[in-house]
Design a protein around this motif. Structure first.
Motif, short mmCIF file in Angstrom:
data_model
loop_
_atom_site.label_atom_id
_atom_site.label_comp_id
_atom_site.label_asym_id
_atom_site.label_seq_id
_atom_site.Cartn_x
_atom_site.Cartn_y
_atom_site.Cartn_z
N GLY A 62 0.80 -1.22 0.00
CA GLY A 62 0.00 0.00 0.00
C GLY A 62 0.83 1.27 0.00
O GLY A 62 0.28 2.36 -0.01
N THR A 63 2.16 1.14 -0.03
CA THR A 63 3.01 2.34 -0.05
C THR A 63 3.13 2.86 -1.48
O THR A 63 2.87 2.14 -2.46
N VAL A 64 3.54 4.10 -1.61
CA VAL A 64 3.64 4.76 -2.91
C VAL A 64 4.70 4.09 -3.77
O VAL A 64 5.81 3.82 -3.31
N PHE A 65 4.34 3.82 -5.01
CA PHE A 65 5.26 3.31 -6.02
C PHE A 65 5.63 4.48 -6.92
O PHE A 65 4.76 5.12 -7.49
N GLY A 66 6.91 4.77 -7.03
CA GLY A 66 7.38 5.97 -7.74
C GLY A 66 7.41 5.88 -9.25
O GLY A 66 7.59 6.90 -9.91
N ASN A 67 7.27 4.72 -9.86
CA ASN A 67 7.32 4.56 -11.31
C ASN A 67 8.60 5.15 -11.91
O ASN A 67 8.58 5.74 -12.98
N ARG A 68 9.72 4.99 -11.20
CA ARG A 68 10.99 5.53 -11.68
C ARG A 68 11.42 4.89 -12.99
O ARG A 68 12.14 5.51 -13.77
N GLU A 69 10.99 3.67 -13.22
CA GLU A 69 11.33 2.97 -14.46
C GLU A 69 10.59 3.58 -15.65
O GLU A 69 10.94 3.35 -16.79
N ARG A 70 9.51 4.30 -15.36
CA ARG A 70 8.65 4.93 -16.37
C ARG A 70 8.08 3.92 -17.36
O ARG A 70 7.90 4.22 -18.54
N LEU A 71 7.78 2.74 -16.86
CA LEU A 71 7.17 1.72 -17.70
C LEU A 71 5.64 1.78 -17.65
O LEU A 71 4.97 1.27 -18.54
N LEU A 72 5.10 2.39 -16.61
CA LEU A 72 3.65 2.55 -16.48
C LEU A 72 3.26 3.92 -17.02
O LEU A 72 4.10 4.81 -17.13
#
Length: 134
Positions: free
Chosen positions: A71-81
């Motif tokens: 439930g913690t924030v996912f940063g999407n650093r990979e920028r795949l989403l």
């Protein structure tokens, strides 16, 4: 003279190739904005491993979750989403039988915690994602 013509032709081809690359770059960026991930087939909820279906059900009911990081924030650093503001995505652990710790499998959902806009499954610790379809 022949050398000058060849150099001009080379410069023209190079300019065309660079121009095409710059023209296609915005199209690739906007493809990530859509709900479909480029190059990744969606996965049916029924085709997730049992532990994935169990985690998905917990997400929709709001928990309780077995891991503190769920439930913690996912940063999407990979920028795949698809790109969204920080805080839009949250991550949840999908138990991996025999793995020590949390393992590599996750579900990442965007939007409201109990009613997400979209959820994605990764079996390789964020190297790739597949949108979950019910």
């Amino acid at each position: 003279m022949l050398k000058a013509v060849a150099i001009r032709a080379y410069k023209t081809v190079l300019a065309c190739a660079l121009g095409a690359a710059f023209m296609l770059a915005p199209a690739a960026a906007s493809a990530r904005q859509s709900s479909d991930l480029p190059g990744a087939a969606p996965v049916a909820l029924a085709d997730l491993p049992f532990q994935g279906r169990k985690t998905y059900a917990l997400i929709l009911q709001g928990g309780p979750f077995p891991y503190d990081k769920d439930g913690t924030v996912f940063g999407n650093r990979e920028r795949l989403l698809p790109l969204h503001k920080r805080g839009y995505y949250r991550e949840y652990t999908v138990k991996t039988p025999g793995a020590r710790g949390r393992g590599a499998r996750r579900i990442v959902c965007g939007g409201a915690p109990r009613t997400p806009d979209a959820c994605y499954y990764t079996g390789d610790h964020y190297a790739s994602f597949r949108e979950i379809r019910e």
